[in-house]
Design a protein around this motif. Structure first.
Motif, mmCIF file in Angstrom:
data_model
loop_
_atom_site.group_PDB
_atom_site.id
_atom_site.type_symbol
_atom_site.label_atom_id
_atom_site.label_comp_id
_atom_site.label_asym_id
_atom_site.label_seq_id
_atom_site.Cartn_x
_atom_site.Cartn_y
_atom_site.Cartn_z
ATOM 1 N N ASP A 57 6.459 13.335 3.799
ATOM 2 C CA ASP A 57 6.256 13.751 5.182
ATOM 3 C C ASP A 57 5.274 14.911 5.317
ATOM 4 O O ASP A 57 4.951 15.318 6.431
ATOM 5 C CB ASP A 57 7.611 14.075 5.837
ATOM 6 N N ASP A 58 4.778 15.445 4.164
ATOM 7 C CA ASP A 58 3.711 16.457 4.209
ATOM 8 C C ASP A 58 2.357 15.789 4.470
ATOM 9 O O ASP A 58 1.428 16.438 4.952
ATOM 10 C CB ASP A 58 3.577 17.203 2.857
ATOM 11 N N VAL A 59 2.249 14.510 4.094
ATOM 12 C CA VAL A 59 0.931 13.859 4.086
ATOM 13 C C VAL A 59 0.301 13.850 5.488
ATOM 14 O O VAL A 59 -0.875 14.162 5.658
ATOM 15 C CB VAL A 59 1.039 12.425 3.502
ATOM 16 N N ARG A 60 1.115 13.542 6.530
ATOM 17 C CA ARG A 60 0.524 13.447 7.875
ATOM 18 C C ARG A 60 0.213 14.816 8.494
ATOM 19 O O ARG A 60 -0.345 14.883 9.588
ATOM 20 C CB ARG A 60 1.430 12.634 8.810
ATOM 21 N N LYS A 61 0.595 15.882 7.769
ATOM 22 C CA LYS A 61 0.287 17.234 8.272
ATOM 23 C C LYS A 61 -0.993 17.796 7.645
ATOM 24 O O LYS A 61 -1.452 18.871 8.014
ATOM 25 C CB LYS A 61 1.479 18.157 8.013
ATOM 26 N N LEU A 62 -1.567 17.072 6.681
ATOM 27 C CA LEU A 62 -2.838 17.512 6.076
ATOM 28 C C LEU A 62 -3.969 17.348 7.093
ATOM 29 O O LEU A 62 -3.816 16.629 8.098
ATOM 30 C CB LEU A 62 -3.161 16.640 4.843
ATOM 31 N N VAL A 64 -7.023 15.805 8.894
ATOM 32 C CA VAL A 64 -7.340 14.376 9.025
ATOM 33 C C VAL A 64 -8.403 13.935 8.011
ATOM 34 O O VAL A 64 -8.314 12.840 7.447
ATOM 35 C CB VAL A 64 -7.745 14.065 10.495
ATOM 36 N N GLU A 65 -9.370 14.805 7.747
ATOM 37 C CA GLU A 65 -10.430 14.453 6.787
ATOM 38 C C GLU A 65 -9.833 14.190 5.397
ATOM 39 O O GLU A 65 -10.264 13.274 4.682
ATOM 40 C CB GLU A 65 -11.460 15.591 6.682
ATOM 41 N N THR A 66 -8.832 14.997 5.020
ATOM 42 C CA THR A 66 -8.162 14.820 3.720
ATOM 43 C C THR A 66 -7.343 13.531 3.744
ATOM 44 O O THR A 66 -7.375 12.731 2.798
ATOM 45 C CB THR A 66 -7.240 16.033 3.438
ATOM 46 N N GLN A 99 -3.989 17.166 14.408
ATOM 47 C CA GLN A 99 -5.282 16.999 15.099
ATOM 48 C C GLN A 99 -5.258 15.827 16.071
ATOM 49 O O GLN A 99 -6.303 15.416 16.569
ATOM 50 C CB GLN A 99 -6.405 16.845 14.069
ATOM 51 N N GLY A 100 -4.070 15.290 16.354
ATOM 52 C CA GLY A 100 -3.942 14.217 17.343
ATOM 53 C C GLY A 100 -3.551 12.884 16.723
ATOM 54 O O GLY A 100 -3.404 12.771 15.502
#
Ligand code: ATP
Ligand code: AMP
Ligand code: MG
Length: 194
Positions: A57-62, A64-66, A99-100
Motif C-alpha cells: 500500500d506504499d506503492v500508490r503513494k510514490l 506518479v513518475e516513479t 497527485q490525483g
C-alpha cells in the motif's frame, strides 16, 4: 484455442483477490487452465528490490513518475508470462495517488497485456467501507474513507475501465460482489476465460 486474457479491476477492498481465488477454484473444477497474476505483487516486488516501498500500500503513494516506471516494468514482465495460456490479472483501472487519479491501464499497458475482457468488480460503497475496516490491521486502504469519495472513485473506475477497453477492443463486464457471494461473482467471470 488461444488463451484469454482477463483483467480484474475494482476499488481497493471491493474483493478482487477474494473473487479471483473463487474464479481459480471454479475454473479448476471445469478443467480450464488459468494462470493468475497479481499486478500489485509484481510492482511491489520491483519497488521492494529498490528500497522504494515497505508495504504494497506504499506503492500508490510514490510519485506518479516513479509508479509509472514500476508499472511499465511490471507489465513487460507479466506480458512474458501469458504465452498462450488463459491468464487472469488482478489489478486496478485507477489508482488514487497524492497527485490525483492515475490510470492503471493506459494505452502502453493495455498494448503490453492485450486483454480480451475487463471485469469490473463492484459493491455498495458502504460495503466497501466495511470490508476496508475489517482489513485495517493488514492493509492500508484508509486513503478513501468518505462515502462520497468512494462514489467518485467508483465513477472514475467505470470511466477508466471503459476508456482502457476502447484502446484495446476488450469487453467490459460489471460484476457485483455481494456480501457472502464471492462464488456467485466468480461464476460470472469464469466464462470469460474460454
Ligand atoms: P485490494 O485492491 O486492496 O487488493 P481487493 O479488491 O483485492 O483489495 P480483497 O482483499 O479480496 O479486496 O477483499 C477485501 C476484504 O473483503 C477481505 O476481508 C475479504 O475477505 C472481504 N470480502 C471480499 N469479498 C467478499 C464477499 N463477497 N463477502 C464477504 N466478504 C468479502
Ligand atoms: P493490490 O494488492 O491489488 O491493491 O495492489 C497493490 C498496489 O499495486 C496498488 O495499490 C497499486 O499501487 C499497485 N498497482 C496494481 N495494479 C496496478 C496498475 N495496473 N498500475 C499501477 N499500479 C498498480
Ligand atoms: Mg487484492
Amino acid at each position: 484455442m488461444a488463451g484469454k486474457i482477463v483483467v480484474l479491476v475494482g476499488l481497493p477492498g471491493v474483493g478482487k483477490t477474494t473473487v479471483l481465488n473463487e474464479v481459480l477454484k471454479q475454473a479448476g473444477e471445469r478443467g480450464i487452465a488459468v494462470k493468475n497474476v497479481n499486478f500489485g505483487d509484481v510492482m511491489f516486488g520491483i519497488a521492494t528490490s529498490r528500497g522504494l516501498a515497505k508495504s504494497r500500500d506504499d506503492v500508490r503513494k510514490l510519485r506518479v513518475e516513479t509508479q509509472a516506471s514500476l508499472q511499465a516494468e511490471a507489465a513487460a514482465s507479466i506480458s512474458k508470462m501469458a504465452a498462450g495460456a488463459s491468464v487472469i490479472i488482478d489489478t486496478h483501472a485507477i489508482i488514487k495517488t497524492p497527485q490525483g487519479y492515475w490510470p492503471g491501464l493506459p494505452a502502453h499497458i493495455v498494448n503490453a497485456l492485450h486483454p480480451n475482457h475487463i471485469a469490473v468488480v463492484e459493491a455498495e460503497p458502504t460495503v466497501i467501507q466495511q470490508r476496508r475496516a475489517k482489513d485495517s490491521g493488514i492493509r492500508e486502504r484508509q486513503d478513501d474513507l468518505d462515502l462520497q469519495e468512494i462514489e467518485l472513485s467508483m465513477l472514475m473506475n467505470r470511466a477508466a475501465s471503459m476508456a482502457s477497453a476502447v484502446l484495446c477492443g476488450a469487453s467490459v463486464l460489471f460484476v457485483r460482489n455481494e456480501e457472502g457471494k464471492a462464488a456467485e461473482a466468480a461464476s460470472k467471470i469464469v466464462p470469460l476465460l474460454s
